[in-house]
Design an enzyme around this catalytic site. Structure first.
Site, PDB file in Angstrom:
ATOM      1  N   HIS A   1       0.819  -1.221   0.000  1.00 28.69           N
ATOM      2  CA  HIS A   1       0.000   0.000   0.000  1.00 28.69           C
ATOM      3  C   HIS A   1       0.853   1.273   0.000  1.00 28.69           C
ATOM      4  O   HIS A   1       0.357   2.346  -0.329  1.00 28.69           O
ATOM      5  CB  HIS A   1      -0.986   0.006   1.179  1.00 28.69           C
ATOM      6  CG  HIS A   1      -0.371   0.281   2.520  1.00 28.69           C
ATOM      7  ND1 HIS A   1      -0.017  -0.722   3.400  1.00 28.69           N
ATOM      8  CD2 HIS A   1      -0.065   1.442   3.140  1.00 28.69           C
ATOM      9  CE1 HIS A   1       0.471  -0.172   4.501  1.00 28.69           C
ATOM     10  NE2 HIS A   1       0.463   1.134   4.360  1.00 28.69           N
TER      11      HIS A   1
ATOM     12  N   SER B   1       4.661   2.582   8.036  1.00 27.92           N
ATOM     13  CA  SER B   1       4.376   1.408   7.225  1.00 27.92           C
ATOM     14  C   SER B   1       5.565   1.046   6.345  1.00 27.92           C
ATOM     15  O   SER B   1       6.103   1.897   5.637  1.00 27.92           O
ATOM     16  CB  SER B   1       3.148   1.659   6.349  1.00 27.92           C
ATOM     17  OG  SER B   1       1.970   1.634   7.117  1.00 27.92           O
TER      18      SER B   1
ATOM     19  N   ASP C   1       0.582  -7.593   1.545  1.00 27.05           N
ATOM     20  CA  ASP C   1       0.926  -6.180   1.710  1.00 27.05           C
ATOM     21  C   ASP C   1       2.445  -5.967   1.700  1.00 27.05           C
ATOM     22  O   ASP C   1       2.980  -5.190   2.493  1.00 27.05           O
ATOM     23  CB  ASP C   1       0.319  -5.609   2.996  1.00 27.05           C
ATOM     24  CG  ASP C   1       0.339  -4.079   3.013  1.00 27.05           C
ATOM     25  OD1 ASP C   1       0.315  -3.474   1.926  1.00 27.05           O
ATOM     26  OD2 ASP C   1       0.394  -3.491   4.116  1.00 27.05           O
TER      27      ASP C   1
END
Length: 413
Positions: free
Chosen positions: A143, A257, A173
């Site tokens: 993402h 992230s 992911d």
């Protein structure tokens, strides 16, 4: 007379002896008192009783003043802190970089974006895990790079270099980038996430909120192992996958992230991915275990995609189908309210070659009950390999049947 004189002399000697004893005792008392004062001063100053504190470190002397306007020398203290935490951060920090996602600007934002017609759409973090052949390889989140027309890797000193996307996987992911190795100072060392224990200290490193807080370090513990988090891949409101993650209370915020979760030895044991963001929830950070991530990283680096077993079917959970259609269209027995219905079977696919058809309902794989699509994908992706056979039990027109199919790897599902 003689007696009087002798008596007087004796008394004089006694008085003289008494005075000498008193003098000697006084001297001893003064010495003992001085020793007690010397011992008591540090203790009193530590308790804040004295108006000043005397430190005995070899450093720059600073003059301070007491309440009685007396000058006293006070020394500053400096520490060379060297703990397990600082050693771990020193070992791993330079392997964590920033990721800039650059996308084509819209018509209305061309003016702000400049002549290139591109603008930064978001930032994240990444971890350098390998150097080879003049190239360095960076793992981050899917993402973080999704939708990018260009990607950049940024360093703590503000330097930015272009990055090439080698591959990305929506299910886990994860994504892998390639950059020139000239600017890369350090490569992360892999740890073993299967050996983690509840309560074990861990450290998160990344760029929360972008470059302003690049290289931020937060510390916490392992709060949970093998947590299962539902994931809606296509944003249709239905759960497509259950991600297995580590839970930590180390602060993980937007921009973290793709960053590193390391153990106290400075080894990479997780890729930070998600954070439960609710008003009533605080201190729940989630990280992809590195042992689960490594085979995905290897495939993305080598092939640009993840080599997963392929059945060649379009799926829907029976629990999502109204009871009327379960009975009329699928013709399931009334006691069967679970399983996975086949909405489509791709021609010449493994499922087609095994004789499976549209409206068949899979209820068991290799002796394992299949409740829904998530169970099917978990069994297929985590327990089977390309080229292996799989035994399937399914219902067709109300009758239980079984078949075997040989899995291929032509595409991902």
């Amino acid at each position: 007379m003689g007696y009087y004189d002798d008596h007087s002399q004796n008394r004089f000697r006694e008085q003289k002896g008494n005075k000498a004893g008193i003098f000697f005792a006084s001297v001893v008392g003064v010495i003992l008192g001085a020793i007690l004062v010397i011992i008591a001063i540090p203790a009193l100053s530590n308790r804040g009783i004295l108006p000043y504190q005397i430190e005995t470190n070899e450093n720059t002397a600073v003059e301070s003043t007491t309440n009685d306007n007396q000058n006293v020398i006070q020394k500053q203290i400096t520490y060379d802190v060297n703990t397990n935490t600082t050693k771990a951060v020193e070992k791993a920090a330079d392997a964590v970089v920033g990721i800039n996602n650059i996308q084509s600007a819209s018509f209305w934002s061309d003016e702000e974006a400049g002549s290139s017609g591109e603008e930064a759409a978001g930032t994240g973090s990444g971890v350098v895990y390998k150097k080879a052949g003049g190239k360095a390889f960076v793992v981050t989140n899917h993402h973080v790079v999704e939708g990018a027309t260009k990607l950049e890797v940024s360093f703590s000193d503000g330097t930015k270099i272009p990055a090439k996307l080698l591959g990305s996987d929506v299910w886990t992911d994860l994504a892998v980038l390639e950059v020139d190795a000239d600017k890369i100072k350090k490569v992360a060392e892999f740890g073993d996430s299967d050996r983690l224990k509840m309560g074990e200290p861990v450290i998160a490193i990344g760029n929360p909120l972008g470059a302003t807080f690049s290289g931020s370090v937060t510390q916490g513990i392992i709060s949970g192992l093998k947590r299962t988090i539902p994931v809606d891949i296509n944003q249709d409101g239905l759960i497509d996958w259950n991600a297995e993650v580590l839970q930590t209370d180390a602060a993980i915020n937007p921009g973290n992230s793709g960053g590193a979760l390391i153990n106290i030895a400075g080894q990479l044991i997780g890729i930070n991915s998600m954070k439960i963001a609710q008003n009533a929830v605080e201190g729940i950070g989630l990280s992809i275990p590195i042992n689960s991530a490594r085979p995905i990283i290897d495939d993305l680096e080598k092939f640009g995609t993840v080599k997963r077993p392929y059945m060649g079917v379009d799926l829907k959970s029976v629990s999502e189908i109204p009871a009327y259609y379960q009975e009329e269209a699928l013709k399931l027995p009334r006691n069967i309210n679970y399983g996975v219905a086949l909405r489509q079977v791709i021609p010449n696919s493994p499922a087609a070659q095994a004789g499976m058809k549209e409206l068949d309902v899979i209820v068991e794989m290799d002796g394992e009950k299949i409740n829904d699509v998530i169970d099917l994908r978990k069994h297929l992706y985590q327990k089977k390999k390309i080229g292996e056979q799989m035994k399937i039990k399914y219902y067709r027109s109300g009758k239980l049947k079984q078949t075997r199919l040989t899995l291929t790897g032509d595409t991902t599902q």
